[in-house]
Design a protein around this motif. Sequence first.
Motif, short mmCIF file in Angstrom:
data_model
loop_
_atom_site.label_atom_id
_atom_site.label_comp_id
_atom_site.label_asym_id
_atom_site.label_seq_id
_atom_site.Cartn_x
_atom_site.Cartn_y
_atom_site.Cartn_z
N CYS A 92 17.27 -8.60 -7.51
CA CYS A 92 15.86 -8.49 -7.13
C CYS A 92 15.36 -7.06 -6.97
CB CYS A 92 15.58 -9.28 -5.86
SG CYS A 92 16.11 -8.43 -4.37
N ARG A 135 16.28 -1.26 -2.98
CA ARG A 135 16.41 0.05 -3.61
C ARG A 135 16.20 1.19 -2.60
NH1 ARG A 135 11.81 -2.42 -5.28
NH2 ARG A 135 9.92 -1.18 -5.65
N THR A 176 16.99 6.16 -8.00
CA THR A 176 16.89 4.86 -7.33
C THR A 176 18.19 4.09 -7.50
OG1 THR A 176 14.51 4.78 -7.59
CG2 THR A 176 15.63 2.68 -7.31
N LEU A 197 12.15 7.34 3.42
CA LEU A 197 11.77 6.23 2.54
C LEU A 197 12.40 4.93 3.04
CD1 LEU A 197 10.46 5.36 -0.25
CD2 LEU A 197 12.78 5.54 -1.15
N LYS A 246 10.51 3.64 5.98
CA LYS A 246 9.22 3.06 5.58
C LYS A 246 9.43 1.68 4.98
CE LYS A 246 6.36 7.09 4.79
NZ LYS A 246 6.32 8.19 3.81
N ARG A 247 10.40 1.59 4.08
CA ARG A 247 10.62 0.31 3.41
C ARG A 247 11.09 -0.77 4.38
NH1 ARG A 247 10.22 -0.26 -1.85
NH2 ARG A 247 11.73 -1.95 -1.95
N THR A 250 8.26 -2.93 5.80
CA THR A 250 7.40 -3.70 4.90
C THR A 250 6.84 -4.96 5.54
OG1 THR A 250 8.74 -2.93 3.05
CG2 THR A 250 7.25 -4.75 2.60
N GLU A 266 7.31 4.33 -7.43
CA GLU A 266 7.84 2.98 -7.65
C GLU A 266 8.55 2.39 -6.44
OE1 GLU A 266 9.90 3.14 -11.36
OE2 GLU A 266 8.92 1.31 -12.07
N ASN A 267 8.91 3.25 -5.48
CA ASN A 267 9.58 2.72 -4.28
C ASN A 267 8.63 2.56 -3.10
OD1 ASN A 267 11.99 2.55 -5.64
ND2 ASN A 267 12.65 4.60 -5.06
N LEU A 268 7.34 2.70 -3.36
CA LEU A 268 6.37 2.48 -2.28
C LEU A 268 6.40 1.03 -1.82
CD1 LEU A 268 3.28 4.42 -3.70
CD2 LEU A 268 4.65 5.07 -1.70
N ASN A 269 5.98 0.82 -0.57
CA ASN A 269 5.84 -0.56 -0.10
C ASN A 269 4.71 -1.24 -0.88
OD1 ASN A 269 7.82 -0.11 1.75
ND2 ASN A 269 6.47 -0.11 3.54
N VAL A 304 5.38 -2.44 -3.98
CA VAL A 304 5.83 -2.50 -5.37
C VAL A 304 7.00 -3.48 -5.43
CG1 VAL A 304 6.70 -1.24 -7.37
CG2 VAL A 304 5.21 -0.08 -5.70
N TYR A 305 6.86 -4.49 -6.26
CA TYR A 305 7.90 -5.49 -6.41
C TYR A 305 8.44 -5.48 -7.84
CZ TYR A 305 6.28 -8.02 -2.18
OH TYR A 305 5.96 -8.40 -0.91
N GLY A 326 2.79 5.25 2.86
CA GLY A 326 3.92 4.64 2.16
C GLY A 326 3.58 3.33 1.48
N TRP A 327 2.28 2.99 1.41
CA TRP A 327 1.86 1.76 0.75
C TRP A 327 1.07 2.07 -0.52
CZ3 TRP A 327 3.01 -3.28 2.14
CH2 TRP A 327 3.70 -3.42 3.36
#
Lengths: 279, 461
Positions: free
Chosen positions: A222, A226, A233, A252, A255-256, A259, B244-247, B249-250, B347-348
């Motif tokens: 999925c 990452r 990445t 990062l 932050k992730r 989500t 591409e790693n921002l919140n 992005v899927y 970050g979004w």
Amino acid sequence: MPKIIKRKQLAPKIVHIDIQAPDVARTVQPGQFVILRLHEQGERIPLTVADFSRQAGTISIIFQEVGKTTIDLGAMKEQDNIHNLLGPLGQPTHIAKLGTVVCVGGGVGTASMHPITRAFKEAGNKVISIIGGRNKEFIIWEKEIGAISDQLIITTDDGSYGVKGLVTKPLEEMIRRQEKIDLVVAIGPVIMMKAVSHLTKSCGIKTMVSLNPIMLDGTGMCGVCRVSVNNETKFACFHGPDFDGHLVDFDLLMKRLGTYKTEEKISIEKCERCENASH
Amino acid sequence: MPAINPKQVSMSKQQPAERARNFKEVALGYTKEEAILEAKRCLGCKKPFCVEGCPVSVDIPQFIASVMEGDFNGALQIIKSKNSLPGVCGRVCPQEDQCEKVCILGRKNEPVSIGRLERAVADFGKIGIPVKRETNGIKVAVVGAGPAGLTIAGDLAGMGYQVTVFEALHKPGGVLVYGIPEFRLPKIIVEQEVEYIKTLGVELKLDQLIGRTFTLDELKKYGYRAIFVASGAGFPKFMNIPGENLNGVYSANEFLTRVNLMKAYCFPEYDTPIKAAKKVAVVGGGNVAMDSARTALRLGAEKVYNVYRRSRKEMPARLEEVENAIEEGIAMEFLVNPLRIMDDGNGWVKGLECIRMELGACDESGRCRPIPLKSSEFILEVDQVIMAIGTSANPLISATTPDLKTNKWGYLEADENTGQTAKEGVFAGGDIVTGSATVISAMGAARKSAQAIDQYLKKLK
Ligand SMILES: Cc1cc2nc3c(=O)[nH]c(=O)nc-3n(C[C@H](O)[C@H](O)[C@H](O)COP(=O)(O)OP(=O)(O)OC[C@H]3O[C@@H](n4cnc5c(N)ncnc54)[C@H](O)[C@@H]3O)c2cc1C
Ligand SMILES: Cc1cc2nc3c(=O)[nH]c(=O)nc-3n(C[C@H](O)[C@H](O)[C@H](O)COP(=O)(O)OP(=O)(O)OC[C@H]3O[C@@H](n4cnc5c(N)ncnc54)[C@H](O)[C@@H]3O)c2cc1C
Ligand code: SF4
Ligand code: SF4
Ligand code: FES
């Protein structure tokens, strides 16, 4: 189905369970984890294998109750079954004889670090462990880590036990004393791993961290896990979870991890509602 | 004989406005009467081209003849002897590129709607519970419970082998359960097909990641005399563009897995969350992109853009699904390529910067290379981006099995006719060999390999 055969409260909201999981116990290596799901509506969450017995076919999981799924898991009793359990996942930690290895564990990260610490010790390294918690109550597995370390240092934020301060404090002192350190392993909250990596980077001590991003399948399918390492990445469930701490983009990762903050709250509220309803 | 209707009997669908907000199946299928009427269009050719167009050579004129007589049970029997998943294929096969493309009627009129008929047969036909064959005690392992794995498991069990399927996820079906959405392929249909295969005596072991839980060599050690690897091509690709790693992005795989496998559209009844966004951009032009875009719409998005760097003509997605998507209101941005994803400062995602393209030189197959148009950059204001630009092979199995060979893209090298890999006793088929293809081609490869494995095991004895 994998059965919980032992449950033990280690600290407030920190629980130890042993699960009968012979397929995982057979091959799991230090640094690897499992993904479990508790019921048909459940979420898949990753948890590190903190210990294992190949003979008994069991694995130990130490987890902190932070949200819906971990709270549900904490409420399970001995003899209860885990609906789904997949593992072992991730690359095993690279173990070698290096000289002196300092293993730094924060919170439940201490338990995740346990098999790695033991493996470095068994490989013939001098192992110095530093484990930390908010206060005395939150120091877990002191005895277990002590038994596999040449030296054990404990820190608490409030000084109620061991050295007062964060885990970085004794590490900083060792560096200042110019003690020879060949590798630092840091496992715990992201902010702690970031601080340790920051500290060791300035003096060029190789540092390995174990990253804990959000995961879904845990098999590389999925890409939610990452992380950015050396501006590349990587999928933590597949290429990791261990990475070179000096190259990780911790901000990062933080932050992730945020989500689904809003949704996590909704889940918890719903969970408390249903708890109240059933009592 | 009355003249043949030049047009297919149409199939009713949910109205676009209504279906764009629910997850129920879009296409409602023929009634029995409609199916019989459509079946009557078939000429029953002596040399049926349509059969050649089908990767598993379903005996099309024969099954259609049964439908014509209203004998759906008989028709099902005929299809099942070649295709164990008719309910799935009738719905998702790209028929316009396969059986229907070469139907003789198609030369002047619309071809026979073979896919819809196949679906009707699966919906209305019943066959008795298969008699479970006594096993010959020879153990065969199958890795992956997608269409290829399920097909070969059924075939080999039918020949008497003792088959165990090892599947990494907690549900069997592969892409059919985690990728293709409910509104295109109801999960109950996949479940029924899986149940059928179980009644043949196939053992399904879920939550087993081969390469980790067991390696291929360990499976051999545990007495599996042959192994079929059908692990698919499920490693998502990203574009390697900034942001591409921002919140928000899927990968399409993540987005679709959350919704399909984990039922995130039922959050919080189901625990797995998904971000429902207002404005979404989906990047890609295949089935996966269409599925992602239409899913985003059903989660409540106000605006969904589909960003594709070529033109409509080049889209690899099924025709029917592109039409459905447009009807539902997906905004098609053709000849557009993303450059970077923009950060809102926290970050979004706040937008997708794109550039317009034009088609340049074309290769022999007629596919033309898109080239960027200077100074045509523009911004799509979106709060979610879904990358549906393809997948590659998960390297876990090849990395843990040194004597397997892979090609330069990481797919397993396997003989086209037998599936034999470089490793003795190990066969492979489906997306793990060809790269992302189709359900029916994966099944076709499995079919061939079942024969080859049978021959291999007979020689061993
Ligand atoms: C490889 C790996 C190994 C892990 N090993 C352990 C372990 O041994 N013991 C343990 O207690 N936890 C471990 N974690 C973290 C654990 O997976 C999360 O705590 C869990 O998923 C939270 O689920 P929940 O539904 O209870 O809470 P949620 O409702 O999902 O989250 C509640 C809170 O936890 C935070 N959170 C969510 N996911 C994670 C995460 N992946 N890591 C850290 N915080 C998170 C959220 O930001 C939020 O504040 C591991 C994570 C990974 C990726
Ligand atoms: C969103 C989407 C829409 C699509 N739409 C269509 C369509 O309309 N028509 C069409 O014909 N095709 C479509 N396709 C393509 C089609 O689904 C695939 O070509 C087909 O599923 C390939 O089948 P397979 O059996 O080779 O692999 P998969 O279906 O990918 O199944 C592989 C299985 O193996 C498991 N696995 C992987 N690694 C391991 C391991 N190490 N150990 C154990 N198990 C493992 C996976 O979890 C999975 O269940 C679509 C694909 C996607 C993603
Ligand atoms: S399986 Fe697919 S290609 Fe074959 S006849 Fe059926 S719809 Fe056509
Ligand atoms: S080619 Fe067309 S008309 Fe002829 S048998 Fe096949 S489906 Fe019928
Ligand atoms: S969790 Fe899905 S790829 Fe890592």
